[in-house]
Every structure is written in structure tokens, then in C-alpha cells.
Design a protein around this motif. Structure first.
Motif, mmCIF file in Angstrom:
data_model
loop_
_atom_site.group_PDB
_atom_site.id
_atom_site.type_symbol
_atom_site.label_atom_id
_atom_site.label_comp_id
_atom_site.label_asym_id
_atom_site.label_seq_id
_atom_site.Cartn_x
_atom_site.Cartn_y
_atom_site.Cartn_z
ATOM 1 N N CYS A 50 -4.744 0.313 -15.390
ATOM 2 C CA CYS A 50 -5.521 -0.029 -16.596
ATOM 3 C C CYS A 50 -6.726 0.882 -16.815
ATOM 4 O O CYS A 50 -7.181 1.004 -17.955
ATOM 5 C CB CYS A 50 -5.998 -1.479 -16.527
ATOM 6 S SG CYS A 50 -4.657 -2.639 -16.751
ATOM 7 N N THR A 51 -7.242 1.505 -15.756
ATOM 8 C CA THR A 51 -8.489 2.263 -15.925
ATOM 9 C C THR A 51 -8.364 3.316 -17.023
ATOM 10 O O THR A 51 -9.257 3.463 -17.847
ATOM 11 C CB THR A 51 -8.917 2.894 -14.580
ATOM 12 O OG1 THR A 51 -9.077 1.839 -13.643
ATOM 13 C CG2 THR A 51 -10.237 3.638 -14.701
ATOM 14 N N GLY A 52 -7.249 4.008 -17.073
ATOM 15 C CA GLY A 52 -7.109 5.054 -18.093
ATOM 16 C C GLY A 52 -6.421 4.580 -19.369
ATOM 17 O O GLY A 52 -6.106 5.394 -20.237
ATOM 18 N N ILE A 53 -6.202 3.281 -19.487
ATOM 19 C CA ILE A 53 -5.310 2.799 -20.549
ATOM 20 C C ILE A 53 -5.858 3.046 -21.964
ATOM 21 O O ILE A 53 -5.106 3.418 -22.869
ATOM 22 C CB ILE A 53 -4.952 1.302 -20.327
ATOM 23 C CG1 ILE A 53 -3.599 0.993 -20.964
ATOM 24 C CG2 ILE A 53 -6.014 0.351 -20.849
ATOM 25 C CD1 ILE A 53 -2.944 -0.277 -20.458
ATOM 26 N N PHE A 54 -7.157 2.899 -22.170
ATOM 27 C CA PHE A 54 -7.710 3.109 -23.512
ATOM 28 C C PHE A 54 -7.688 4.593 -23.889
ATOM 29 O O PHE A 54 -7.397 4.953 -25.013
ATOM 30 C CB PHE A 54 -9.139 2.565 -23.616
ATOM 31 C CG PHE A 54 -9.207 1.060 -23.594
ATOM 32 C CD1 PHE A 54 -8.278 0.311 -24.291
ATOM 33 C CD2 PHE A 54 -10.191 0.408 -22.885
ATOM 34 C CE1 PHE A 54 -8.320 -1.081 -24.265
ATOM 35 C CE2 PHE A 54 -10.250 -0.975 -22.862
ATOM 36 C CZ PHE A 54 -9.312 -1.717 -23.552
ATOM 37 N N VAL A 55 -8.010 5.428 -22.891
ATOM 38 C CA VAL A 55 -8.015 6.870 -23.153
ATOM 39 C C VAL A 55 -6.590 7.353 -23.423
ATOM 40 O O VAL A 55 -6.336 8.091 -24.377
ATOM 41 C CB VAL A 55 -8.644 7.628 -21.954
ATOM 42 C CG1 VAL A 55 -8.535 9.124 -22.153
ATOM 43 C CG2 VAL A 55 -10.100 7.224 -21.783
ATOM 44 N N ASN A 56 -5.646 6.882 -22.609
ATOM 45 C CA ASN A 56 -4.249 7.306 -22.783
ATOM 46 C C ASN A 56 -3.603 6.725 -24.041
ATOM 47 O O ASN A 56 -2.647 7.285 -24.559
ATOM 48 C CB ASN A 56 -3.405 6.911 -21.570
ATOM 49 C CG ASN A 56 -3.914 7.551 -20.294
ATOM 50 O OD1 ASN A 56 -4.591 8.571 -20.343
ATOM 51 N ND2 ASN A 56 -3.635 6.952 -19.163
ATOM 52 N N SER A 57 -4.108 5.592 -24.496
ATOM 53 C CA SER A 57 -3.511 4.950 -25.675
ATOM 54 C C SER A 57 -4.380 5.140 -26.911
ATOM 55 O O SER A 57 -4.361 4.317 -27.823
ATOM 56 C CB SER A 57 -3.319 3.456 -25.426
ATOM 57 O OG SER A 57 -2.691 3.237 -24.210
ATOM 58 N N GLY A 58 -5.143 6.235 -26.895
ATOM 59 C CA GLY A 58 -6.052 6.504 -28.022
ATOM 60 C C GLY A 58 -5.345 6.476 -29.363
ATOM 61 O O GLY A 58 -5.856 5.911 -30.340
ATOM 62 N N SER A 59 -4.137 7.055 -29.421
ATOM 63 C CA SER A 59 -3.450 7.122 -30.711
ATOM 64 C C SER A 59 -3.028 5.731 -31.184
ATOM 65 O O SER A 59 -3.016 5.457 -32.375
ATOM 66 C CB SER A 59 -2.251 8.060 -30.632
ATOM 67 O OG SER A 59 -1.317 7.549 -29.728
ATOM 68 N N ILE A 60 -2.713 4.837 -30.243
ATOM 69 C CA ILE A 60 -2.355 3.462 -30.640
ATOM 70 C C ILE A 60 -3.594 2.743 -31.167
ATOM 71 O O ILE A 60 -3.559 2.125 -32.234
ATOM 72 C CB ILE A 60 -1.746 2.688 -29.435
ATOM 73 C CG1 ILE A 60 -0.391 3.295 -29.076
ATOM 74 C CG2 ILE A 60 -1.603 1.198 -29.757
ATOM 75 C CD1 ILE A 60 0.341 2.611 -27.958
ATOM 76 N N ILE A 61 -4.714 2.865 -30.443
ATOM 77 C CA ILE A 61 -5.936 2.168 -30.853
ATOM 78 C C ILE A 61 -6.422 2.666 -32.213
ATOM 79 O O ILE A 61 -6.917 1.901 -33.031
ATOM 80 C CB ILE A 61 -7.029 2.350 -29.766
ATOM 81 C CG1 ILE A 61 -6.586 1.646 -28.487
ATOM 82 C CG2 ILE A 61 -8.377 1.809 -30.221
ATOM 83 C CD1 ILE A 61 -7.436 1.940 -27.283
#
Lengths: 259, 221
Positions: free
Chosen positions: B46-57
Motif C-alpha cells: 500500500c505504501t506506493g499505491i497512491f503514487v502508482n495509481s496516480g492516473s486512476i486518482i
């Protein structure tokens, strides 16, 4: 009190990003910059203004184009309108639902097939109580003309195929505010024409379209009004032909440095 | 299969190669290792999840925290199925007290809350400091040796006991170890209170961090 004759009202929209947050993005940077300049911990290093006093309204049936060089603020305006960005300054009044498609959103779930992607996106973008989702999916598959490719994982799709898939779904049901950010670029002219007809039909049902493109013919094809954006401000608002002339005039006379 | 294989290899290493003389060592290891692996895997993924899912967010109108919940839940299902499988095996073939099965759900709730909160906290912080995931991964690998998982707290020398025994992550694992080794209910109650205190602490931390970063998250991913 908002004026109901407008579907969309954008009032004094302002958006600024703190520069330090972008310059210092790792713990190492933070450590080094603090060692170099300990006082930077306590003071702001200024900010980058992405949007400055954006004001415009959209009436039912309007097809508004956003034109400007890279980094002018076109996508930022779209993201503010669609609710992804919550700007600290200004107000956006939406008298209806918003559906937005950005260029970067085309390949969302690469391991899933085209059909599965449509199901996921339909569940996100459409309300199952108001819309017949299976019917929308089937109609989108037919409109996209992807035929046997629809059950292939979309990582194998070309950009044009991804575009067909997403746009077919997003334009299946009229939206009050439909935002298309550089999504036509990459579609072949036949599909673009087919899609333009579909969007014209959507507009007949009182929708507003916000359309971003760098292509003159796309803007002329879709829009009846164009806003010219420069450094986060609207510098021209008028007919597409006039906006394109103003765009050429403005950027043919300024140096690269100024842009 | 990942938790079961890791567990099997560790049981083999400690009981057959090192020949650890500790009653019910396999059960003790199970009680600490499985929850630990759930915490570490969830936080790591989960630690990198927001950075890795930037395009989804940035492009899909879904609540960003949903990404964390889905990842933690996925790991939780993995953990819980594997954990139950081994516990049932031990109940049937090693005559473990079957009543303990019912109590397992209490620390599991606390573990789930704490892990979700930690995952949210680190994933948000990683948006601001992109190298945090390496630090988190390194710290957790050190903490594995500083937490009584493959050794008992009773074996720790007295002068280090206070330090190792008060590790907040140990508070999350301790009730599992006590349930499976059928320790007295008095100790168990104290452990449950400690475990939920740790969960509440991480929940508050995650909530404060989310409140501060909620509006700005989409700009930075």
C-alpha cells in the motif's frame, strides 16, 4: 443563488501549488534542502499559479473548446470542473451531472479485456438505478466496432482502439456536462466523424461539452465557442475561427521564452 | 501459498535444524508470523499505491482510500484463509484447544484496523516523500528481529525486555500467541486492551494525515 439558465458557472477560479512541495519530493531532498537552508523549514518558497481568475458560464447546448499551449491550464480547468481538483479559491456551480474523459484515462485496467473494462467503467460512471448498464455496455461495444477484439486484454490495444472503447461508453448516454480532454487525438477520421455525430446528438439533449484539443479541425468540427487559455488565464472568449486566429497571432509574436 | 510456505520453512529451520526446545513451537510461530506477514505485506503493497495509481486518482471518480481498502482486504483474505487452515490443522491433529478458535476473531479485528490505518498513513506520507517506501521496507525488516515472533519474550534478557516488550507491533501479535497457547484470560484481556490501543493510535494518525492531505492528494500523485 445560481442562475439556472447556465448548466455550468465558473466564478473566480484560482489555483496555486506550493513550489517547495514539488522541489522537495523525497526524504533525501528534504534532508539536503533543510541542511543547506534551515530557515526554509519555516517559510514558504512561493507558489506556481496554475489558474488565475477563471470566469465563464456555459448554457445548455454549448460546445466549448479550450485552446492553449502545453501547460496553459486547460486540463487543470477540466479537472476542477469535473471535481477531481478542489481549488481553494473561487466557485464552480454545476447544475447537472459531470462526465469527464481525459487522455491519460484510456488504459485504466490493462489486464482486463475491453468488455471487462467497459463493465468497470460503466459501474463507475453510470447510476444503475437510472441507467440500464448491460444495455449501455452492449450498445458501446457495437458503436466501438471492436468486434472480436472486445474480449482481448486492452494492453494489446492501440491508442485508437482504446479511444473507441472509452469514448463509446462515455458518450452512450447524455450527460449534463461532458468533458473530453484531448481524447480525439489518435482516432481515425471515420470514427471521429461518427463520434462527432454522436456528440451532436448528446448536445441536443441539453448537455454542455467542454472539449480540449490542439487540432484546429477538431475544434472547428465540435465547438461553437472557444476559450483561449494562456498562463492560467482566459485571454480570449469567442467563435472558434476567431479564437484560432487570436491563438496564431498571440503565439507567432511571442518568443519561446515568454511561452 | 506464500504465508504457508514461509511458515513451513521457518518451522523446519527452527525445529529440525536449530532444534529449538520450546513447547508447541510451531503453534507459537504460527500465532506471530501470520499476522506479522499480513501487516508487512499490506503496508509494503500500500505504501506506493497512491503514487502508482496516480492516473486512476486523477481520472476516475472513485474515493482514493478505496484503493488501500481493496489491497488490505485482498491481503486479509489471503492471511485469514491460510491462518485458519493451519489453526484447524493444529486443532485436529495437535489437540489444540478448539475454544481458542472463537477468540481469534477479537484480535483479528484489531489487527485489521491497525493494518489498514498504517497502510493509509504510509501511503499518504509516500505521496509527499517518494523514497519512504524503501525506508518503511527496511525498518520493517529490522523490526522482524526486534519483535518476539520466532523467539519468546521470556527468552529476552531482562534489560532489553522493556524495550522489545513495548514494541507496538508486538501488542498486535501478542493476543494471537496467548490464544493459541491457551494462556490465562487475565493476560489475554490486558493484551486485547493493548492491541486495540495500538489500533486506535494508528487510526487517529491515519485520520489526521488524511484530513491534512485529502484535498491536495490529487495534485501530488
Amino acid at each position: 443563488m445560481s442562475d439556472q439558465k447556465y448548466i455550468l458557472e465558473v466564478k473566480n477560479l484560482n489555483l496555486a501549488f506550493p513550489l517547495r512541495t514539488y522541489r522537495v519530493s523525497t526524504m533525501r531532498d528534504f534532508f539536503i534542502s533543510t541542511l543547506k537552508n534551515p530557515s526554509s523549514l519555516f517559510k514558504e518558497e512561493g507558489s506556481f499559479h496554475a489558474l488565475r481568475n477563471i470566469n465563464f458560464n456555459a448554457s445548455p447546448g454549448e460546445r466549448i473548446g479550450l485552446l492553449g499551449v502545453n501547460g496553459a491550464g486547460k486540463s487543470t480547468i477540466c479537472r476542477c470542473i469535473s471535481g477531481f481538483y478542489t481549488p481553494p479559491g473561487g466557485e464552480i456551480v454545476r447544475n447537472g451531472n459531470v462526465r469527464a474523459l481525459f487522455e491519460s484515462s484510456l488504459a485504466m485496467f490493462p489486464e482486463l479485456s475491453g468488455r471487462e473494462n467497459l463493465k468497470v467503467l460503466a459501474d463507475i460512471f453510470y447510476d444503475p438505478e437510472k441507467h440500464d448498464i448491460p444495455k449501455i455496455i452492449e450498445e458501446s461495444i457495437e458503436f466501438s466496432e471492436l468486434k472480436s477484439f472486445i474480449d482481448v486484454p486492452i494492453k494489446a490495444y492501440s491508442k485508437g482502439m482504446l479511444l473507441r472503447l472509452s469514448l463509446s461508453l462515455l458518450s452512450a448516454v447524455p450527460a449534463d456536462i461532458l468533458i473530453l480532454d484531448e481524447v480525439f487525438d489518435g482516432a481515425d477520421e471515420f470514427f471521429r466523424e461518427k463520434l462527432a455525430n454522436r456528440i451532436r446528438n448528446l448536445i441536443k439533449n441539453s448537455g454542455v461539452v467542454i472539449f480540449v484539443s490542439h487540432q484546429d479541425h477538431h475544434l472547428l468540427e465540435v465547438c461553437d465557442r472557444v476559450l483561449l487559455i494562456h498562463k492560467g488565464s482566459i485571454i480570449f472568449d469567442g467563435a472558434p475561427e476567431d479564437a484560432l486566429k487570436a491563438y496564431r497571432l498571440k503565439f507567432a509574436t511571442v518568443s519561446d521564452k515568454e511561452i | 501459498m506464500n504465508p504457508i510456505l514461509t511458515y513451513a520453512v521457518q518451522v523446519f529451520a527452527f525445529t529440525t535444524i536449530f532444534q529449538v526446545r520450546f513447547p508447541h513451537y510451531a503453534v507459537y510461530l504460527l500465532a506471530g508470523l501470520f499476522p506479522w506477514m499480513f501487516i508487512v505485506q499490506s503496508v509494503d503493497m500500500c505504501t506506493g499505491i497512491f503514487v502508482n495509481s496516480g492516473s486512476i486518482i486523477k481520472n476516475i471518480p472513485i474515493p482514493p482510500l478505496l484503493l488501500v481498502y481493496v489491497q488490505v482486504l485482498d491481503n486479509f483474505i489471503n492471511f485469514f484463509c491460510a491462518f485458519l487452515l493451519i489453526v484447524i490443522y493444529n486443532v485436529v491433529f495437535k489437540s489444540l484447544n478448539y475454544m481458542s478458535m472463537f477468540y481469534i476473531f477479537i484480535p483479528t479485528v484489531s489487527l485489521l484496523l491497525a493494518t489498514t490505518s498504517m497502510s493509509i498513513f504510509f501511503s499518504l506520507l509516500n505521496v509527499r516523500f517518494r523514497d519512504l517506501k524503501f525506508v518503511v521496507s527496511f525498518v520493517f525488516s529490522l523490526l522482524f528481529y526486534m519483535t518476539p515472533i520466532f523467539y519468546s519474550i521470556d527468552l529476552v534478557p531482562e534489560n532489553f525486555k522493556k524495550f522489545i516488550g513495548n514494541n507496538p507491533l508486538y501488542f498486535l501479535l501478542k493476543p494471537f500467541q496467548q490464544i493459541l497457547l491457551s494462556e490465562s484470560s487475565e493476560f489475554f484481556l490486558k493484551s486485547i486492551v493493548q492491541s486495540f490501543s495500538v489500533s486506535i493510535f494508528f487510526m487517529i494518525l491515519a485520520l489526521l494525515c488524511w484530513k491534512k492531505m485529502r484535498k491536495m492528494l490529487v495534485f501530488y500523485v
